[in-house]
Design a protein around this motif. Sequence first.
Motif, PDB file in Angstrom:
ATOM      1  N   HIS A  14       0.866  -1.176   0.000  1.00 32.82           N
ATOM      2  CA  HIS A  14       0.000   0.000   0.000  1.00 32.82           C
ATOM      3  C   HIS A  14       0.902   1.225   0.000  1.00 32.82           C
ATOM      4  CE1 HIS A  14      -3.603   2.364   0.852  1.00 32.82           C
ATOM      5  NE2 HIS A  14      -2.858   3.051   1.712  1.00 32.82           N
ATOM      6  N   LYS A  21      -1.253  -3.964   3.081  1.00 31.77           N
ATOM      7  CA  LYS A  21      -2.664  -4.230   3.356  1.00 31.77           C
ATOM      8  C   LYS A  21      -2.754  -5.613   3.965  1.00 31.77           C
ATOM      9  CE  LYS A  21      -4.873  -1.640  -0.360  1.00 31.77           C
ATOM     10  NZ  LYS A  21      -5.700  -1.763  -1.562  1.00 31.77           N
ATOM     11  N   TYR A  23      -5.435  -8.587   5.353  1.00 32.51           N
ATOM     12  CA  TYR A  23      -6.784  -9.131   5.497  1.00 32.51           C
ATOM     13  C   TYR A  23      -6.870  -9.715   6.901  1.00 32.51           C
ATOM     14  CZ  TYR A  23     -10.883 -12.023   5.041  1.00 32.51           C
ATOM     15  OH  TYR A  23     -12.104 -12.592   5.256  1.00 32.51           O
ATOM     16  N   PHE A  57      -9.097   0.596   6.238  1.00 32.67           N
ATOM     17  CA  PHE A  57      -9.709   0.978   4.971  1.00 32.67           C
ATOM     18  C   PHE A  57     -10.633  -0.150   4.557  1.00 32.67           C
ATOM     19  CE2 PHE A  57      -9.739   1.143   0.287  1.00 32.67           C
ATOM     20  CZ  PHE A  57     -10.293   2.403   0.134  1.00 32.67           C
ATOM     21  N   LYS A  58     -11.942   0.140   4.558  1.00 31.63           N
ATOM     22  CA  LYS A  58     -12.972  -0.858   4.241  1.00 31.63           C
ATOM     23  C   LYS A  58     -12.798  -2.069   5.142  1.00 31.63           C
ATOM     24  CE  LYS A  58     -13.742   0.817  -0.409  1.00 31.63           C
ATOM     25  NZ  LYS A  58     -13.822   0.524  -1.814  1.00 31.63           N
ATOM     26  N   ASN A  59     -12.598  -3.254   4.553  1.00 36.45           N
ATOM     27  CA  ASN A  59     -12.467  -4.450   5.386  1.00 36.45           C
ATOM     28  C   ASN A  59     -11.005  -4.844   5.595  1.00 36.45           C
ATOM     29  OD1 ASN A  59     -11.933  -5.238   2.772  1.00 36.45           O
ATOM     30  ND2 ASN A  59     -12.870  -7.250   2.997  1.00 36.45           N
TER      31      ASN A  59
END
Length: 168
Positions: A14, A21, A23, A57-59
């Motif tokens: 990123h 990033k 998960y 950021f989001k999920n």
Amino acid sequence: MEDFLQVGIISSTHGVRGEVKVYPTTDDMGRFKKLKQVIAEGKRQNETLNIEQVKFFKNMVILKFKEINSIDEAGKYRNIPLLVPRDKAVKLEPGEYFLCDLIGLEVSTDEGEYLGTLTEVIRTGANDVYVIRAKNEKEVLIPNIKDCIIEVNLEKNTMTVHLLEGLL
């Protein structure tokens, strides 16, 4: 029981300053704010990484590690699991378990019939579903609801379930 618990997997880089990033594989993304270190699970050896900054950021979770300072360095960590020692894991409430501790439990019914071994946990929106591999190699799916899960005993490596009509 495993000594380390997975909290996420690095999915990509990123930006150009070495951020990655992640998960999250934990129920609470906010727990990354409390972490100071994680262990990057390497093929040959594990590496301790110190967390410098956390963003969301989001999920996904965006992490900046002190040891990684460029997009090229960060790219080497793609698809690497991030672990924490069990003693640094979140504290569980009574009746809560880490999913990795459930895998391998011997499952029997409340009537004493042996069903098989819990091999997988499927995460759904409503509740988790436990996949039990029976002796005949067929799979039995048991929802993680109060009506079905009677007892989980990690010390004895057992789970007792009640089979609702239609589950077999």
